[in-house]
Design an enzyme around this catalytic site. Structure first.
Site, PDB file in Angstrom:
ATOM      1  N   HIS A 253       0.854   0.722 -13.071  1.00 49.44           N
ATOM      2  CA  HIS A 253       1.574  -0.495 -13.452  1.00 49.44           C
ATOM      3  C   HIS A 253       3.067  -0.170 -13.560  1.00 49.44           C
ATOM      4  CE1 HIS A 253       2.221  -4.419 -15.236  1.00 49.44           C
ATOM      5  NE2 HIS A 253       2.995  -3.827 -16.124  1.00 49.44           N
TER       6      HIS A 253
ATOM      7  N   ASP B 228      -3.819  -4.628 -18.064  1.00 49.63           N
ATOM      8  CA  ASP B 228      -2.755  -3.635 -18.258  1.00 49.63           C
ATOM      9  C   ASP B 228      -2.806  -3.019 -19.658  1.00 49.63           C
ATOM     10  OD1 ASP B 228      -1.849  -4.257 -15.681  1.00 49.63           O
ATOM     11  OD2 ASP B 228      -0.474  -5.794 -16.426  1.00 49.63           O
TER      12      ASP B 228
ATOM     13  N   GLU C  93       6.298   6.197  -8.974  1.00 50.21           N
ATOM     14  CA  GLU C  93       4.867   5.858  -8.896  1.00 50.21           C
ATOM     15  C   GLU C  93       4.182   6.768  -7.886  1.00 50.21           C
ATOM     16  OE1 GLU C  93       3.890   1.697  -8.435  1.00 50.21           O
ATOM     17  OE2 GLU C  93       5.720   1.087  -9.456  1.00 50.21           O
TER      18      GLU C  93
ATOM     19  N   ILE D 208      -7.484 -10.134 -11.128  1.00 52.67           N
ATOM     20  CA  ILE D 208      -8.005  -9.793 -12.449  1.00 52.67           C
ATOM     21  C   ILE D 208      -9.503  -9.587 -12.302  1.00 52.67           C
ATOM     22  CG2 ILE D 208      -8.404 -10.664 -14.785  1.00 52.67           C
ATOM     23  CD1 ILE D 208      -5.718 -12.161 -14.496  1.00 52.67           C
ATOM     24  N   LEU D 209      -9.981  -8.443 -12.772  1.00 52.04           N
ATOM     25  CA  LEU D 209     -11.400  -8.111 -12.625  1.00 52.04           C
ATOM     26  C   LEU D 209     -12.182  -8.584 -13.855  1.00 52.04           C
ATOM     27  CD1 LEU D 209     -10.705  -4.559 -11.228  1.00 52.04           C
ATOM     28  CD2 LEU D 209     -11.746  -6.445  -9.936  1.00 52.04           C
TER      29      LEU D 209
ATOM     30  N   ARG E 227     -14.760 -15.827 -10.221  1.00 48.01           N
ATOM     31  CA  ARG E 227     -14.372 -14.410 -10.243  1.00 48.01           C
ATOM     32  C   ARG E 227     -15.611 -13.527 -10.237  1.00 48.01           C
ATOM     33  NH1 ARG E 227      -9.269 -13.218 -10.797  1.00 48.01           N
ATOM     34  NH2 ARG E 227      -7.946 -14.890 -11.545  1.00 48.01           N
TER      35      ARG E 227
ATOM     36  N   GLY F 158       0.793  -1.228   0.000  1.00 50.48           N
ATOM     37  CA  GLY F 158       0.000   0.000   0.000  1.00 50.48           C
ATOM     38  C   GLY F 158       0.821   1.272   0.000  1.00 50.48           C
ATOM     39  N   SER F 159       2.032   1.216  -0.559  1.00 43.94           N
ATOM     40  CA  SER F 159       2.813   2.462  -0.583  1.00 43.94           C
ATOM     41  C   SER F 159       2.186   3.470  -1.556  1.00 43.94           C
ATOM     42  CB  SER F 159       4.281   2.198  -0.914  1.00 43.94           C
ATOM     43  OG  SER F 159       4.434   1.790  -2.249  1.00 43.94           O
TER      44      SER F 159
END
Ligand code: GRF
Length: 233
Positions: A126, A162, A191, A109-110, A82, A29-30
């Site tokens: 990403h 992605d 990021e 993966i959604l 899923r 969670g950075s």
């Protein structure tokens, strides 16, 4: 805005501010922390309203709790499909009704239906210069290929993993003595800069996904992402 048609998910306007974010995580969670820190600056047009993790042991949950942000853990264990998991996730999100979902190291993966619902209102970060190096282990793969430059990309999420339209990239030089950890650390530092910046653009109504699937910034379609080049620090 120009005559370009925007995606039905209309970007936020003044009255929606601060834009409420739901951040989805699985680990450290950075990037979540970078979003929290940015949201706590005086002029921030967004706030983190909810953090959801699929892992109960994610350090990011502690970061959120420390900042007084509500958290939910929705483990993927116990869901046979899923689609079942994503339906439960959708329910949590519909209660919170965020203006934007930020995927921040969410290692799932959604399903296309979920992504479709949030299209234009869901960002991901990403660790590569997309479209190069989709998927995992990007730092190792960049080093193995001998690439001189690496980086990270913030993009809109589409059903293609992605593969959604890029918004903002940070380019990071690869150094002679890099190993995957050193390179990853320098990319991660960038990021933490570009994710809050792209989120700010969205919250300010400057950024949208047009109905033809292109990123629009300040009313103009982007042919390529905005690029920031990091020094070697
Ligand atoms: C980051 O490298 C991000 O680009 C990728 O997953 C990692 C998450 O790191 N999607 P953290 O949990 O934000 O520290």
């Amino acid at each position: 805005m120009t005559a370009n048609r925007l995606h039905p998910a209309v970007p936020p306007n003044e009255r929606d501010r601060p834009l409420r974010l739901a951040v989805l995580i699985s680990g450290s969670g950075s990037n979540l922390q970078a979003l929290i820190d940015a949201s706590q600056r005086g002029d921030a047009p967004f706030e983190v309203g909810l953090v959801i993790s699929n892992r109960a042991d994610a350090l990011g949950l502690e970061r959120a709790a420390r900042a007084g942000i509500p958290t939910q853990t929705l483990s993927h264990r116990g869901f046979e499909t899923r689609a079942g998991y994503d339906a439960a996730l959708a329910e949590l999100l519909s209660e919170a009704a965020p203006g934007l979902i930020a995927l921040a190291g969410f290692m799932r993966i959604l399903t296309p239906g979920f992504v479709e619902h949030w299209q234009g209102r869901m960002l991901n970060i990403h660790p590569s210069l997309l479209p190069s190096y989709r998927g995992l282990h990007t730092h190792q793969r960049v080093l193995a290929a001998g690439d001189p430059v690496h980086g990270a990309t913030v993009h809109f999420v589409t059903a293609e993993l992605d593969g959604g339209p890029a918004i903002l990239q940070a380019r990071v030089p690869v150094l002679a003595d890099d190993d995957p950890d050193r390179l990853a650390a320098r990319v991660l530092k960038q990021e933490h800069h570009i994710y809050p910046l792209a989120t700010r653009w969205f919250a300010e109504g400057r950024l949208a996904l047009s109905s033809d699937g292109r990123t629009q910034l300040d009313g103009k379609p982007l042919d390529s992402p905005v690029i920031i080049t990091a020094d070697t620090a």
